[in-house]
Design a protein around this motif. Structure first.
Motif, PDB file in Angstrom:
ATOM      1  N   VAL A  25       4.451  10.835   3.301  1.00 49.18           N
ATOM      2  CA  VAL A  25       4.092   9.801   2.331  1.00 49.18           C
ATOM      3  C   VAL A  25       5.016   8.604   2.525  1.00 49.18           C
ATOM      4  O   VAL A  25       6.197   8.775   2.832  1.00 49.18           O
ATOM      5  CB  VAL A  25       4.226  10.365   0.894  1.00 49.18           C
ATOM      6  N   GLY A  26       4.471   7.415   2.354  1.00 46.82           N
ATOM      7  CA  GLY A  26       5.299   6.216   2.438  1.00 46.82           C
ATOM      8  C   GLY A  26       4.539   5.022   1.931  1.00 46.82           C
ATOM      9  O   GLY A  26       3.439   5.157   1.389  1.00 46.82           O
ATOM     10  N   ILE A  46      -1.268   8.244  11.470  1.00 45.38           N
ATOM     11  CA  ILE A  46      -2.677   7.967  11.197  1.00 45.38           C
ATOM     12  C   ILE A  46      -2.898   8.096   9.699  1.00 45.38           C
ATOM     13  O   ILE A  46      -2.710   9.174   9.134  1.00 45.38           O
ATOM     14  CB  ILE A  46      -3.586   8.950  11.971  1.00 45.38           C
ATOM     15  N   PRO A  47      -3.254   6.995   9.028  1.00 47.28           N
ATOM     16  CA  PRO A  47      -3.441   7.075   7.578  1.00 47.28           C
ATOM     17  C   PRO A  47      -4.706   7.843   7.219  1.00 47.28           C
ATOM     18  O   PRO A  47      -5.769   7.602   7.796  1.00 47.28           O
ATOM     19  CB  PRO A  47      -3.542   5.604   7.153  1.00 47.28           C
ATOM     20  N   TRP A  90       0.834  -1.210   0.000  1.00 41.05           N
ATOM     21  CA  TRP A  90       0.000   0.000   0.000  1.00 41.05           C
ATOM     22  C   TRP A  90       0.860   1.248   0.000  1.00 41.05           C
ATOM     23  O   TRP A  90       1.930   1.265   0.603  1.00 41.05           O
ATOM     24  CB  TRP A  90      -0.880   0.017   1.256  1.00 41.05           C
ATOM     25  N   ALA A  91       0.352   2.305  -0.656  1.00 44.00           N
ATOM     26  CA  ALA A  91       0.920   3.647  -0.527  1.00 44.00           C
ATOM     27  C   ALA A  91       0.027   4.440   0.429  1.00 44.00           C
ATOM     28  O   ALA A  91      -1.198   4.259   0.441  1.00 44.00           O
ATOM     29  CB  ALA A  91       0.972   4.338  -1.884  1.00 44.00           C
ATOM     30  N   TRP A  92       0.653   5.314   1.210  1.00 41.37           N
ATOM     31  CA  TRP A  92      -0.085   6.028   2.260  1.00 41.37           C
ATOM     32  C   TRP A  92       0.255   7.516   2.323  1.00 41.37           C
ATOM     33  O   TRP A  92       1.414   7.895   2.127  1.00 41.37           O
ATOM     34  CB  TRP A  92       0.258   5.448   3.642  1.00 41.37           C
ATOM     35  N   LEU A  93      -0.754   8.312   2.680  1.00 46.66           N
ATOM     36  CA  LEU A  93      -0.550   9.664   3.193  1.00 46.66           C
ATOM     37  C   LEU A  93      -0.943   9.608   4.663  1.00 46.66           C
ATOM     38  O   LEU A  93      -2.069   9.192   4.985  1.00 46.66           O
ATOM     39  CB  LEU A  93      -1.425  10.672   2.437  1.00 46.66           C
ATOM     40  N   GLU A 123     -13.536  13.161   1.948  1.00 44.05           N
ATOM     41  CA  GLU A 123     -13.379  12.139   2.992  1.00 44.05           C
ATOM     42  C   GLU A 123     -11.950  12.149   3.543  1.00 44.05           C
ATOM     43  O   GLU A 123     -11.741  11.977   4.751  1.00 44.05           O
ATOM     44  CB  GLU A 123     -13.738  10.757   2.430  1.00 44.05           C
ATOM     45  N   VAL A 124     -10.980  12.357   2.686  1.00 43.88           N
ATOM     46  CA  VAL A 124      -9.582  12.454   3.150  1.00 43.88           C
ATOM     47  C   VAL A 124      -9.449  13.652   4.096  1.00 43.88           C
ATOM     48  O   VAL A 124      -8.798  13.560   5.143  1.00 43.88           O
ATOM     49  CB  VAL A 124      -8.609  12.575   1.955  1.00 43.88           C
TER      50      VAL A 124
END
Ligand code: MN
Length: 202
Positions: free
Chosen positions: A138-139, A157-158, A125-128, A192-193
Motif C-alpha cells: 500500500v502507498g 502494478i496498481p 492517490w492511494a494505491w494497492l 475487478e480488483v
C-alpha cells in the motif's frame, strides 16, 4: 491514434450515497475529459501516440511534465471508474488470502490504505499494488503520478486506486476526506480488483 475518454460503466447517480451524481458528472465529463484532451495535445509530435497509456507511464521520465500530469490523469481515472460498482462486490478468494497474508487482516489492510489516502498532503492517490517481488503493498502518490511510473516512490502494478483530490469529494464531503474514504469502501468492486490482481501475478 488519439486517446479517448472511456464511457462510465454505470450512471452518474449509481454510486450514491457514497459519491453523489454531480461529483461523478463533473469528475468524469470535465476532469477526466480534460486530462484526455491535454494528453493528446501534449503528445502530438512525440512517439507516444503509438504507445499504450501503460507504456507511456513506464517511461514517463522521457516526456515533458504535461504528459506526466495528463497521462497519469488518464490512466488513473480509467482505472478508478472500473474498480467501483453500485453496491460494490465482495472481497473473496485468492485476493482476500493475499491481502490477509500481506497485512495480517482485511481490517488492517483497510486501515493502512485509508491512512495512505488521508495523509497524502494536497492532491494525489492511494494505491494497492503488486510489487516487482509479486507482493501486495500500500502507498500513495502525489498529483497524477502512479506506481507504473519510473519516477514513482512506490512502484508496481496498481490493482486498486483511490482518488483523494478534493475534486473527487468536495461537493458532498467538503474537507472531510476521511468520511469520503470510509463511504468509498461500500462501492469497491472487488471482483475487478481480483481480476487485475490475477493478471498482475502472471
Ligand atoms: Mn480525479
Amino acid at each position: 491514434m488519439a486517446f479517448e475518454l472511456p464511457k462510465l460503466p454505470y450512471p452518474f447517480a449509481a454510486l450514491e450515497p457514497s459519491i453523489d451524481a454531480r461529483t461523478m458528472e463533473i469528475h468524469h465529463g470535465k476532469h477526466h475529459q480534460g486530462y484526455v484532451t491535454n494528453l493528446n495535445n501534449a503528445i502530438s509530435g512525440t512517439d507516444a501516440g503509438n504507445l499504450s497509456i501503460e507504456d507511456i507511464c513506464k517511461q514517463i521520465s522521457r516526456y515533458p511534465v504535461a504528459v506526466r500530469n495528463n497521462g497519469g490523469g488518464h490512466f488513473n481515472h480509467s482505472l478508478f471508474w472500473t474498480v467501483m460498482k453500485p453496491g460494490g462486490s465482495p472481497l473473496s478468494g485468492t485476493l482476500k488470502e493475499a491481502i490477509t497474508s500481506a497485512f495480517g487482516t482485511v481490517d488492517e489492510f483497510r486501515n493502512k490504505f485509508a491512512a495512505a489516502g488521508a495523509s497524502r498532503f494536497g492532491s494525489g492517490w492511494a494505491w494497492l499494488v503488486v510489487g516487482q517481488d509479486k507482493k501486495l503493498a500500500v502507498g500513495s502518490t502525489p498529483n497524477q503520478d502512479n506506481p507504473l511510473m519510473d519516477i514513482a516512490e512506490i512502484k508496481g502494478i496498481p490493482v486498486l486506486g483511490l482518488d483523494v483530490w478534493e475534486h473527487a469529494y468536495y461537493l458532498n464531503y467538503q474537507n472531510r476526506r476521511p468520511d469520503y474514504i470510509s463511504a468509498w469502501w461500500n462501492v469497491v468492486h472487488w471482483d475487478e480488483v481480483a481480476r487485475r490482481f490475477a493478471a498482475a501475478m502472471k
